[in-house]
Scaffold this active site. Structure first.
Site, mmCIF file in Angstrom:
data_model
loop_
_atom_site.group_PDB
_atom_site.id
_atom_site.type_symbol
_atom_site.label_atom_id
_atom_site.label_comp_id
_atom_site.label_asym_id
_atom_site.label_seq_id
_atom_site.Cartn_x
_atom_site.Cartn_y
_atom_site.Cartn_z
ATOM 1 N N THR A 119 0.546 -18.714 -66.347
ATOM 2 C CA THR A 119 -0.793 -18.607 -65.787
ATOM 3 C C THR A 119 -1.270 -17.160 -65.743
ATOM 4 O OG1 THR A 119 -0.091 -18.267 -63.494
ATOM 5 C CG2 THR A 119 -0.226 -20.550 -64.272
ATOM 6 N N THR B 290 4.089 -19.626 -63.174
ATOM 7 C CA THR B 290 3.118 -18.666 -62.672
ATOM 8 C C THR B 290 3.394 -17.328 -63.343
ATOM 9 O OG1 THR B 290 4.450 -17.732 -60.864
ATOM 10 C CG2 THR B 290 3.238 -19.770 -60.390
ATOM 11 N N ASP B 291 2.403 -16.448 -63.364
ATOM 12 C CA ASP B 291 2.715 -15.056 -63.681
ATOM 13 C C ASP B 291 3.453 -14.492 -62.465
ATOM 14 O OD1 ASP B 291 2.872 -12.626 -64.961
ATOM 15 O OD2 ASP B 291 0.732 -12.442 -65.344
ATOM 16 N N ALA B 292 3.933 -13.268 -62.586
ATOM 17 C CA ALA B 292 4.740 -12.683 -61.513
ATOM 18 C C ALA B 292 3.982 -12.693 -60.194
ATOM 19 C CB ALA B 292 5.126 -11.256 -61.890
#
Length: 436
Positions: free
Chosen positions: A246, A285-287
Site C-alpha cells: 500500500t 502495508t507500507d512501513a
C-alpha cells in the site's frame, strides 16, 4: 509432447492440492494468538548476533512469543544475514516469510552481491528482456540468503518531476511502458521462486511529498486514476504478482474522510483493490513507522485500522508487542472478526506455501560465494547500464567523440564521487601523466 504436458499439469495440480492441505491444516492448528502474530512483520538488521545476546533474545521473543509471521531484513553482510535467518527459522513453529527491499538487486543492501541499476535505468533501456533478467538475478541471489519476498518492482508512474521519493525507483512516466516492464520484472522474480511485490498502491508517482516525512495527497479524479496510476497495478495483477504494498497517501476521490491514508482505507484496499481489481494475493502495508501514519495515528489504532481496511500484514510496527496487543484486543472485542483474521492468515500461509516454505530448508552458506555477485549476474547489470545510456542533448554534434587530425589522444574526465571536487581538481593526475 502431449503426454509430457499432461504429466506436468497433473504434477502441478497435486502440488496445489498438497499446499492447500498444508494451509488448512496449519490454520486449524493455530490458537488465536498465533494467528494474530502472523499479521506482523517487524524490521531487523542482518548483522551477526550471538544466540545468547540481548539482541537475539529480543528477536527470539518476537518469533516464539509474539508468533510473528516473518521478518524484514534491512541490510547486512551476506553470511551473517543468512546465518541469522537460519537461526530464526529454526525457532519458528510456522516458517517465517522473510522480506527485503532488493530494489537495486541484492547488492543494494548486501555488500558483495550483484548491484543492479534502479528501475528508471531499465526504463531508459526499454528492454523487457533486461527487466526480466534483473528480476531473476535479484531473486536468485535473495533466495540464496533465505529471503522469500522482494519488495519490488515499484510500479508507480513517475509523472511528477518534483517527486522526492519515487523518481528513479520507477520505470518512467508512461503507464503502458511501466506496465510492460513491471510484468517482465515480476516474471523474472517469480520464475526464480521468489514472490514479487508491486508497490505503492494505488500510485505514489504524482505527488511532491515524501510519505516517510508527511502524508502526501493525490487529488485526482477516479477517471484519471484509472487511466494513469492503476494501469500498472492491473497489469501486475494480470501477470499473477504474489503481493502488493500500500501507499501512505490520501486520495480524496476514494476516501471521503480527510487524513485517512490508503493504507487505512477500506474504500481503497477492499472496495477498489479486492473487489474492483480482483486482487487475491497478499497485501502488505507500507512501513508503519513512516510519519505519514505514525505522526497521525497511534501504534494501536493504525495496526487495527490497517487490517480492518483489508491489509493482511502490518509491516514494520514501531513496537511489535504494542501492535500485537492491539490486534488481540480488537479480536477479543469483536472489532476484528475471526473470519477477517482467518482470511488474512490464510493469504499469509498461501504466500508461504508459494515461497516453498511448506518444507523449509535452511540457506546453504557454502553456496553464497558461488551465487552472489557471480560474473553472469554482474554481466546483467553491465548490459542494463550500457543499454540505459541516453543522449539527452548534443547541440554541437560532439557525439560520437572524435579526434582532430593533428591529435592522438582523447582525455575524458568522469567524476563519480560522493564528495565531488572536494577531493581535488578532476583529472589532474591523469592530465599530468598522459603527455609523458
Amino acid at each position: 509432447m502431449a503426454v509430457s504436458l499432461f504429466l506436468a499439469v497433473a504434477s502441478a495440480a497435486r502440488a496445489d492440492r498438497s499446499e492447500e492441505r498444508w494451509i488448512e491444516r496449519t490454520l486449524r492448528s493455530m490458537p488465536v494468538e498465533e494467528k494474530i502474530g502472523q499479521l506482523l512483520i517487524p524490521n531487523i538488521g542482518g548483522g551477526f548476533h550471538s544466540i545468547d545476546g540481548d539482541e537475539f533474545r529480543k528477536l527470539q521473543r518476537w518469533v516464539t512469543e509474539l508468533h510473528v509471521g516473518g521478518v524484514h531484513v534491512a541490510s547486512g553482510q551476506p553470511p551473517a544475514t543468512a546465518l541469522l535467518i537460519n537461526d530464526l527459522q529454526r525457532l519458528a513453529k510456522v516458517p517465517l516469510l522473510v522480506t527485503a527491499d532488493l530494489e537495486g538487486g541484492a547488492g543494494f543492501i548486501f555488500p558483495g552481491a550483484t548491484r543492479l541499476p534502479l528501475a528508471m535505468a531499465i526504463g531508459a533501456a526499454g528492454s523487457e528482456e533486461l527487466a526480466y533478467a534483473a528480476g531473476k538475478v535479484s531473486a536468485l541471489e535473495g533466495k540464496a540468503l533465505g529471503i522469500g519476498v522482494d519488495f519490488y518492482p515499484v510500479v508507480d508512474v513517475q509523472n511528477n518531476p518534483r517527486n522526492p521519493i519515487i523518481n528513479i525507483r520507477s520505470f518512467g512516466e508512461d503507464p503502458q511502458k511501466v506496465s510492460a516492464l513491471a510484468r517482465a520484472y515480476i516474471r523474472g522474480i517469480q520464475d526464480a521462486g521468489m514472490l514479487a511485490t508491486a508497490k505503492h498502491f494505488p500510485g505514489h508517482g504524482d505527488v511532491a511529498t515524501d510519505s516517510h516525512l508527511e502524508m502526501p495527497v493525490l487529488d485526482v479524479t477516479r477517471e484519471r486514476l484509472d487511466a494513469i496510476e492503476l494501469a500498472p497495478f492491473r497489469a501486475a495483477i494480470e501477470e499473477g504478482v504474489a503481493a502488493i504494498m500500500t501507499a501512505h497517501i490520501h486520495l480524496p476521490a476514494l476516501e471521503q474522510q480527510k487524513g485517512i491514508p490508503a493504507t487505512l482505507s477500506r474504500s481503497v484496499l477492499t472496495d477498489l483493490l479486492r473487489k474492483n481489481l480482483r486482487f487475491e494475493g497478499l497485501l502488505f502495508t507500507d512501513a508503519m513507522d513512516m510519519r505519514a501514519v505514525s505522526a497521525n495515528f497511534s501504534e494501536e489504532e493504525s495496526s487495527v485500522r490497517a487490517i480492518e481496511a483489508g491489509a493482511d500484514v502490518v509491516l514494520f510496527p514501531r513496537n511489535p508487542e504494542i501492535a500485537f496487543n492491539a490486534l488481540r484486543g480488537a479480536v477479543e472485542s469483536g472489532r476484528l472478526s475471526m473470519s477477517r483474521l482467518d482470511e488474512a492468515v490464510r493469504r499469509i500461509l498461501r504466500a508461504k506455501a508459494r515461497a516453498g516454505l511448506t518444507c523449509y530448508r535452511p540457506a546453504d552458506l557454502d553456496s553464497l560465494s558461488r551465487v552472489l555477485g557471480s560474473s553472469a549476474n554482474r554481466d546483467v547489470a553491465r548490459r542494463i547500464n550500457e543499454a540505459a545510456l541516453t543522449l539527452v542533448r548534443d547541440e554541437q554534434a560532439s557525439v560520437p567523440l572524435r579526434l582532430d587530425g593533428d591529435k592522438r589522444v582523447l582525455h575524458v574526465n568522469l567524476l563519480d564521487s560522493r564528495n565531488g571536487w572536494r577531493e581535488g581538481p578532476v583529472g589532474r593526475v591523469a592530465a599530468a601523466e598522459l603527455p609523458k
